[in-house]
Design a protein around this motif. Sequence first.
Motif, PDB file in Angstrom:
ATOM      1  N   SER A 195       0.836  -1.071  -0.283  1.00 43.78           N
ATOM      2  CA  SER A 195       0.616  -0.199  -0.161  1.00 43.78           C
ATOM      3  C   SER A 195       1.227   0.885  -0.095  1.00 43.78           C
ATOM      4  CB  SER A 195      -1.323  -0.180   1.358  1.00 43.78           C
ATOM      5  OG  SER A 195      -1.729  -0.749   1.508  1.00 43.78           O
ATOM      6  N   ASP A 196       0.222   2.016  -0.036  1.00 42.72           N
ATOM      7  CA  ASP A 196       1.348   3.874   0.004  1.00 42.72           C
ATOM      8  C   ASP A 196       1.278   3.597   1.819  1.00 42.72           C
ATOM      9  OD1 ASP A 196       2.415   5.877  -0.330  1.00 42.72           O
ATOM     10  OD2 ASP A 196       0.817   6.925  -1.133  1.00 42.72           O
ATOM     11  N   GLN A 197       2.585   3.801   1.694  1.00 45.24           N
ATOM     12  CA  GLN A 197       2.517   3.172   3.174  1.00 45.24           C
ATOM     13  C   GLN A 197       2.814   4.490   3.936  1.00 45.24           C
ATOM     14  OE1 GLN A 197       5.123  -0.178   4.000  1.00 45.24           O
ATOM     15  NE2 GLN A 197       2.705  -0.517   5.098  1.00 45.24           N
ATOM     16  N   TYR A 198       3.584   5.501   2.918  1.00 50.22           N
ATOM     17  CA  TYR A 198       3.147   7.100   3.769  1.00 50.22           C
ATOM     18  C   TYR A 198       2.145   7.862   4.087  1.00 50.22           C
ATOM     19  CZ  TYR A 198       3.848  12.465   3.911  1.00 50.22           C
ATOM     20  OH  TYR A 198       3.845  13.652   3.823  1.00 50.22           O
ATOM     21  N   THR A 224      -0.012   5.905   6.113  1.00 51.79           N
ATOM     22  CA  THR A 224      -0.092   5.029   7.362  1.00 51.79           C
ATOM     23  C   THR A 224       0.302   5.262   8.387  1.00 51.79           C
ATOM     24  OG1 THR A 224       0.275   3.226   6.485  1.00 51.79           O
ATOM     25  CG2 THR A 224      -1.898   3.925   6.414  1.00 51.79           C
ATOM     26  N   ALA A 225       1.765   6.191   7.763  1.00 50.97           N
ATOM     27  CA  ALA A 225       3.281   6.087   8.786  1.00 50.97           C
ATOM     28  C   ALA A 225       2.826   7.152   9.977  1.00 50.97           C
ATOM     29  CB  ALA A 225       4.118   6.500   7.603  1.00 50.97           C
ATOM     30  N   PRO A 226       3.340   6.925  10.677  1.00 56.12           N
ATOM     31  CA  PRO A 226       2.981   8.326  11.778  1.00 56.12           C
ATOM     32  C   PRO A 226       3.897   9.042  11.310  1.00 56.12           C
ATOM     33  CG  PRO A 226       3.728   6.171  12.954  1.00 56.12           C
ATOM     34  CD  PRO A 226       4.054   6.058  11.515  1.00 56.12           C
ATOM     35  N   ASP A 227       3.368  10.318  11.601  1.00 55.39           N
ATOM     36  CA  ASP A 227       4.265  11.248  11.614  1.00 55.39           C
ATOM     37  C   ASP A 227       5.670  11.806  11.365  1.00 55.39           C
ATOM     38  OD1 ASP A 227       1.603  12.744  10.437  1.00 55.39           O
ATOM     39  OD2 ASP A 227       1.508  13.831  12.500  1.00 55.39           O
ATOM     40  N   ASP A 228       6.476  11.277  12.031  1.00 54.82           N
ATOM     41  CA  ASP A 228       7.516  12.115  12.372  1.00 54.82           C
ATOM     42  C   ASP A 228       8.492  10.943  11.620  1.00 54.82           C
ATOM     43  OD1 ASP A 228       6.921   9.342  14.137  1.00 54.82           O
ATOM     44  OD2 ASP A 228       9.081   9.445  14.726  1.00 54.82           O
ATOM     45  N   GLN A 229       8.190   9.584  11.365  1.00 60.78           N
ATOM     46  CA  GLN A 229       8.361   8.413  10.124  1.00 60.78           C
ATOM     47  C   GLN A 229       7.657   8.976   8.288  1.00 60.78           C
ATOM     48  OE1 GLN A 229       6.612   4.630  10.663  1.00 60.78           O
ATOM     49  NE2 GLN A 229       8.394   4.764  12.398  1.00 60.78           N
ATOM     50  N   LYS A 230       6.720   9.835   8.660  1.00 61.74           N
ATOM     51  CA  LYS A 230       6.826  10.424   7.084  1.00 61.74           C
ATOM     52  C   LYS A 230       7.838  10.832   6.309  1.00 61.74           C
ATOM     53  CE  LYS A 230       1.303  10.661   7.001  1.00 61.74           C
ATOM     54  NZ  LYS A 230       0.641  11.266   7.244  1.00 61.74           N
ATOM     55  N   ALA A 231       8.488  11.963   7.075  1.00 64.54           N
ATOM     56  CA  ALA A 231      10.250  12.330   6.027  1.00 64.54           C
ATOM     57  C   ALA A 231      11.162  11.504   5.471  1.00 64.54           C
ATOM     58  CB  ALA A 231      10.725  13.613   6.991  1.00 64.54           C
ATOM     59  N   ILE A 243       9.902   8.238   4.459  1.00 67.06           N
ATOM     60  CA  ILE A 243       9.728   7.281   3.372  1.00 67.06           C
ATOM     61  C   ILE A 243       9.234   8.026   1.681  1.00 67.06           C
ATOM     62  CG2 ILE A 243       7.291   5.929   2.484  1.00 67.06           C
ATOM     63  CD1 ILE A 243       6.627   6.305   5.563  1.00 67.06           C
ATOM     64  N   LEU A 244      10.402   7.436   1.415  1.00 72.62           N
ATOM     65  CA  LEU A 244      10.919   7.994  -0.041  1.00 72.62           C
ATOM     66  C   LEU A 244       9.730   7.399  -1.068  1.00 72.62           C
ATOM     67  CD1 LEU A 244      12.934   8.962  -2.020  1.00 72.62           C
ATOM     68  CD2 LEU A 244      14.113   6.863  -2.841  1.00 72.62           C
ATOM     69  N   THR A 245       9.235   6.324  -1.030  1.00 73.86           N
ATOM     70  CA  THR A 245       8.277   5.914  -2.023  1.00 73.86           C
ATOM     71  C   THR A 245       8.244   4.767  -2.021  1.00 73.86           C
ATOM     72  OG1 THR A 245       7.111   5.422  -4.397  1.00 73.86           O
ATOM     73  CG2 THR A 245       9.679   4.982  -3.960  1.00 73.86           C
ATOM     74  N   SER A 246       6.495   4.082  -2.001  1.00 69.87           N
ATOM     75  CA  SER A 246       6.439   2.610  -2.237  1.00 69.87           C
ATOM     76  C   SER A 246       6.233   1.783  -2.875  1.00 69.87           C
ATOM     77  CB  SER A 246       4.969   2.449  -1.194  1.00 69.87           C
ATOM     78  OG  SER A 246       5.868   3.281   0.264  1.00 69.87           O
ATOM     79  N   MET A 247       5.804   0.791  -3.034  1.00 73.55           N
ATOM     80  CA  MET A 247       6.256   0.042  -4.500  1.00 73.55           C
ATOM     81  C   MET A 247       4.483  -0.407  -4.429  1.00 73.55           C
ATOM     82  SD  MET A 247       4.839  -2.794  -6.231  1.00 73.55           S
ATOM     83  CE  MET A 247       5.579  -4.660  -5.674  1.00 73.55           C
ATOM     84  N   LEU A 248       3.636   0.092  -4.824  1.00 72.63           N
ATOM     85  CA  LEU A 248       2.225  -0.302  -4.753  1.00 72.63           C
ATOM     86  C   LEU A 248       2.032  -1.762  -5.537  1.00 72.63           C
ATOM     87  CD1 LEU A 248       0.615   3.108  -5.744  1.00 72.63           C
ATOM     88  CD2 LEU A 248       1.352   1.706  -3.790  1.00 72.63           C
ATOM     89  N   VAL A 264       0.891  -2.942 -10.578  1.00 69.85           N
ATOM     90  CA  VAL A 264       2.176  -2.740  -9.695  1.00 69.85           C
ATOM     91  C   VAL A 264       2.296  -1.394 -10.144  1.00 69.85           C
ATOM     92  CG1 VAL A 264       2.423  -5.202  -8.965  1.00 69.85           C
ATOM     93  CG2 VAL A 264       3.291  -3.848 -11.004  1.00 69.85           C
ATOM     94  N   GLY A 265       3.330  -0.703  -9.301  1.00 68.48           N
ATOM     95  CA  GLY A 265       3.598   1.045  -9.426  1.00 68.48           C
ATOM     96  C   GLY A 265       4.017   1.219  -8.723  1.00 68.48           C
ATOM     97  N   TYR A 266       4.490   2.557  -8.277  1.00 68.99           N
ATOM     98  CA  TYR A 266       4.813   3.383  -6.768  1.00 68.99           C
ATOM     99  C   TYR A 266       4.302   4.655  -7.175  1.00 68.99           C
ATOM    100  CZ  TYR A 266       6.807   6.435 -10.703  1.00 68.99           C
ATOM    101  OH  TYR A 266       7.530   7.641 -11.834  1.00 68.99           O
ATOM    102  N   SER A 267       4.436   4.681  -5.189  1.00 72.31           N
ATOM    103  CA  SER A 267       3.588   5.842  -4.573  1.00 72.31           C
ATOM    104  C   SER A 267       4.418   7.195  -4.586  1.00 72.31           C
ATOM    105  CB  SER A 267       2.520   5.497  -3.400  1.00 72.31           C
ATOM    106  OG  SER A 267       4.010   5.829  -2.497  1.00 72.31           O
ATOM    107  N   THR A 268       3.968   8.455  -5.089  1.00 70.26           N
ATOM    108  CA  THR A 268       4.668  10.180  -4.737  1.00 70.26           C
ATOM    109  C   THR A 268       4.124  10.213  -4.263  1.00 70.26           C
ATOM    110  OG1 THR A 268       2.637  10.945  -6.420  1.00 70.26           O
ATOM    111  CG2 THR A 268       4.427   9.825  -7.788  1.00 70.26           C
ATOM    112  N   SER A 269       3.247  10.090  -2.605  1.00 72.38           N
ATOM    113  CA  SER A 269       2.601  11.035  -2.037  1.00 72.38           C
ATOM    114  C   SER A 269       4.182  11.505  -1.153  1.00 72.38           C
ATOM    115  CB  SER A 269       2.075  10.153  -0.554  1.00 72.38           C
ATOM    116  OG  SER A 269       0.688   9.004  -1.318  1.00 72.38           O
TER     117      SER A 269
END
Lengths: 362, 376
Positions: free
Chosen positions: A276-279, A281-288, A290-295, A328-333
Motif C-alpha cells: 500500500s502507499d505506506q506514507y 499510514t505512517a506516523p508523522d515522524d516517519q513520513k519524512a 518514506i521515499l515512495t512505496s511499491m504499490l 503494480v506501480g510506485y507512489s508519489t505521496s
Amino acid sequence: MRRTSKIAAVGLVVALALTGCGRSDTGTSKPGSGTSAAADNTICKDAKGDTKVGLAFDVGGVGDQSFNDSAYAGLKKAVSELGVACTTGEATDGEAESAREDRLRTMADAGMNPIVAVGFAYSEAVDKVSGDYPDVNFAVIDGFDPTGDAANDNVAYLGFAENEGSFLVGAAAGLKTKTNKVGFVGGVHMDLIKKFEAGFTQGVKAVNPKAKVLVGYIQESDLKGFGDPDGGKQVANGQLDRGADVIYHAAGGSGAGVFAAVTEAGKGQWAIGVDSDQYLTAPDDQKAHILTSMLKRVDVATFDMIKSVVDGAPLKSYSTFDLKADGVGYSTSGGFVDDIKAQLDQWAEKIKAGTIKVKTKP
Amino acid sequence: MNNMAAAAWSRKIGQALLAPLIALLVAMVVTSLVIMLAGASVGDFLSVLLRAPSNRNWVNIANQSVLLFLSALAASIGFRMNLFNIGVEGQYTLASYVAALVAGLAIFPGKLNILVAIVIAMVVGGIWAGIAGVLKVTRGVSEVISTIMLNAIAITMVGYLLNTYGQQYGQGRRTKPLSADSMFVGWVPFDARDGAIWTLGLLAVLAGVGISFLINRTRFGFDLRATGMNEAAAVASGVKVKQMVVISMVLSGAIAGLIWLPALFNGAAYYGPPFQRGLGFAGIAVALLGRNRPIGIAFGAVLFAWLNEQANPLGLLVGISPSVVQITQGVVVLAVVVAYEVVRRWATAREQKALRATLDKAAAASTDNDAKAVAS
C-alpha cells in the motif's frame, strides 16, 4: 519444588502462547483496541445487493496496513460502486488446512459468489473446495493451481508482477542513494519475496551500476517474518551500519521496524514501503523518511474480480496484474520522488513496451 | 466397606472433573468480558461456539484432536519427571519434513513406505530431543533453554533446506509429493465432501495406550514418576536419573515426531504450505490441562479442537475475530492449575474436618467411658 516448577511451566506456556499464537496481532499499530477482537465489518453490515461477495483474509486481517487492507479497499470500492453485499472471514495464525477449507465452504453454503481468498496460502483449499461448488466463482490472490490437473473452470488466480514495481522503486533508490549502498529487507526467504528482491536489484543496477545492494531476510521460512517489527528493525540497522542509506522492505507488518530504524538513523536516510502507499499510514515522524512505496494493487485485483462476476463474465484461470494493467506501480505521496519522476516513468514505459525484461529470480 | 470405596472413588472423579469445569467457566467469563470490552455481543459468540457442528466440523474436530493429543502426549512424558520439553514444535517440524522427504522418494513400495516414514519420523524427533537431554546431563544445560533454541534451529534449517532443495511450486516450495499408493484414504463417515477421518488417527490410540502402560505398569515408568516426585529419593533408591533424563527426552521427541503424520498421509501428501505450525505449543497447553494423564489429555485435545473449529467462522457469522478463542484457551490453562490447587486444598480440608470429627467423637466416647469408670 513441584509447585514452583508447575507455575514456571504455566508461565512459559502463557509466554509461548502469546508469542506463538499472537503473531497475527504483532507489528500492526491498529487504530483503537476494538479492531483486534471485533473484525471491522462495518462495510459489510449495511451493504446490500444481489451479488454477495465473500472475502477470506490472510493472517492479520483488516488493519495490517498492507496486504489485507488493500484487498479490503477493493471490497469497499465494489460495495460503493457496484452495490454488492459482502461477508469477510479472517485466518488465524497456525490454523489447520481444514480451517481454510471450512471458511470457504461456509461462505459458499451461505450463497456467496464470488469468493475472493487473499493470499497464496489459500491455493490448496480453493482447489479442494471449488470442485464441490461448480456454480461459485473463486479467486485466489497470489494463488496458483496446486494440482495442475484439469484446470478449475470456476477459479481465477490473480498474480502480480511485483518484480516490475520493485524495479521502479529500485531505480528510485539507485538515483537517490549518496553512499551507493542500498538495502533490501525481505520478510521470509521464499520465492514470492525473492521476486521483489530480483526486480529491486535490477532497478538499482539499471540506473546506478556502481551501487551495491545489501540483501537481508528476517526469517528463512517462518511466516512470522511478516509480522515481526523487531526483526525488521534489526536487519535494517545492520544495513544502515554497513552504509546503506535507502532501504526497501517487502516484509508486510515487519516494515514498521524498518521505518523506525531509518527514522532513528536520521536525516538523509530513506525507507521504501510496500503493497500500500505506506506514507499515508505512517506516523508523522516517519513520513519524512518514506521515499515512495511499491504499490501492489490487490485492491484493483479484488475489485476487478467482483466486477467481472457482476458483469456476468467472471475472471478465470491466471491473470497477471503488471505495470501495463496498472497492477503494480510506485507512489508519489510526500513528493520526495518528484525530481526523478520523469526518469522513473521512462523506465516504466520501457518495461511496458517490453524492451526491458525484469527478472523474477535474484 | 465396598460402598465406602465406591463413594470415595466417585468423590475422587468428581474432584477431578470439578477443577476443569471451574477453569472452563472462568475462561468463558474472561473471554466474554474481553468481547464486551471490544463492543461485540457475548450472546453471538456463545451461539457460534456452542452451535451444533456440521458433518465436516465433526470430521475436522476428530482429526485435529488427534494431532493435539499426540503433541500433548509428547510433552507430558517429560513433564511427568519435571523435564520441560518446550521443543515439541521443532521436533515435529524437523521430523515431518524428513519423513515427507524420505516418503516422497518412494524407496519402498506402497504402504511399506508409510511404515518406514513413521519409524524415521520417530527417530528424527527422538534424536533432536535427545540433544537437549544429553546437554542437560553432560553440561547441565537447562532443557527449557536448549529446546527453545533447538526449535529455532530446526525451523530455520527446514526452511533453508526446503528453499534450497524443495520442488518449485507456485510461489513456494514443497517436498516431492507421495504417490497415491503410499497414501491412506481414511474413513469417510458422511459425504466425501465432508472429509475423511485420518487413518493414522490410530497412532494416537496406540501411543496413548502404549505410553499409559509404560508409565503406570513398568519399572521404567515407576522410575520416571519417582524422579518427578522426588529426585533425591529416587537417586537414593537407585534410579539412574541421568539415564532417565536422556531416555525420556528421546521418548518425548519420538512421539513428537508422529504429530503431523496423520495429516501427511491422508491429505497433504507433501511438506509445504499446508504444514500446520504451532501444534507443539498448543500441545503443552493441552498437556497441562489434562494433568499429563493420557485420558485427561484426550479430553483436553477434544476441547481445544472443538474451540478452534467452532470459532473459525466467528468472523463470518457474527463479525468477531476468531482469535478471541485463543484467550479462552490461554485462560483455561492458567485457571485449571489454580482450580486444581483450590479443589485439592478444599478436599484436604474436608477430609481433615471429617477425620477430626471422627476423632473428637471417639475421644468424647472414651472420656465418657472414663467418666463412667470413675463413677462406678
